[in-house]
Design a protein around this motif. Structure first.
Motif, PDB file in Angstrom:
ATOM      1  N   GLY A  11       0.987  -1.039   0.257  1.00 42.50           N
ATOM      2  CA  GLY A  11       0.130   0.127   0.004  1.00 42.50           C
ATOM      3  C   GLY A  11       0.933   1.297  -0.031  1.00 42.50           C
ATOM      4  N   THR A  12       0.188   2.416  -0.586  1.00 39.67           N
ATOM      5  CA  THR A  12       1.118   3.682  -1.004  1.00 39.67           C
ATOM      6  C   THR A  12       1.280   4.439   0.395  1.00 39.67           C
ATOM      7  N   GLN A  77       2.495  13.050   2.682  1.00 44.97           N
ATOM      8  CA  GLN A  77       1.417  13.082   1.725  1.00 44.97           C
ATOM      9  C   GLN A  77       1.717  13.327   0.271  1.00 44.97           C
ATOM     10  N   GLN A  80       3.124   9.982  -0.984  1.00 47.62           N
ATOM     11  CA  GLN A  80       2.077   9.086  -1.318  1.00 47.62           C
ATOM     12  C   GLN A  80       1.345   9.311  -2.638  1.00 47.62           C
ATOM     13  N   ASP A  81       1.283  10.671  -2.579  1.00 47.42           N
ATOM     14  CA  ASP A  81       0.475  11.209  -4.005  1.00 47.42           C
ATOM     15  C   ASP A  81       1.253  11.030  -5.144  1.00 47.42           C
ATOM     16  N   THR A  84       1.308   6.908  -5.703  1.00 46.53           N
ATOM     17  CA  THR A  84      -0.073   6.473  -6.396  1.00 46.53           C
ATOM     18  C   THR A  84       0.096   7.008  -7.797  1.00 46.53           C
ATOM     19  N   HIS A  85       0.279   8.138  -8.306  1.00 50.25           N
ATOM     20  CA  HIS A  85       0.461   8.511  -9.642  1.00 50.25           C
ATOM     21  C   HIS A  85       1.505   7.654 -10.455  1.00 50.25           C
ATOM     22  N   THR A  88       0.127   4.101 -10.799  1.00 53.05           N
ATOM     23  CA  THR A  88      -1.310   4.136 -11.675  1.00 53.05           C
ATOM     24  C   THR A  88      -0.789   4.298 -13.248  1.00 53.05           C
TER      25      THR A  88
END
Length: 93
Positions: A11-12, A77, A80-81, A84-85, A88
């Motif tokens: 998980g991120t 944060q 994490q952002d 995630t980017h 994906t």
């Protein structure tokens, strides 16, 4: 020496927390996440092979982060952002 952050399947948020800790510990670090190996690592700027590793594994680079003294929740944060980017975007490619 790179700092293992764990598998990308954990998980991120968990990876971002570990990455934040690595950045705070080293002052500045590059975060790499590979969909090929399924692992994420942090490479401290003080690592003698920092430049080579970044060039060699550029497609896995999430970002290079610097400890901003006390803004650890913002740093987590941001990582994490970006992670995630990164993960994906790479799936769709």
């Amino acid at each position: 020496m790179s700092i293992p952050l764990g598998p990308i399947t954990s998980g991120t948020m968990r990876l971002a927390m570990r990455a934040r800790d690595a950045v705070v510990e080293s002052g500045q670090a590059a975060i790499l996440a590979s969909r090929i190996t399924g692992m994420a690592v942090a490479v401290p700027y003080t690592d003698p092979s920092f430049d080579w590793l970044i060039r060699r594994h550029a497609e896995h680079l999430v970002g290079v982060y610097t400890d901003t003294c006390g803004k650890t929740s913002e740093l987590r944060q941001q990582i994490q952002d970006d992670m995630t980017h990164h993960l994906t975007t790479r799936r769709a490619a």
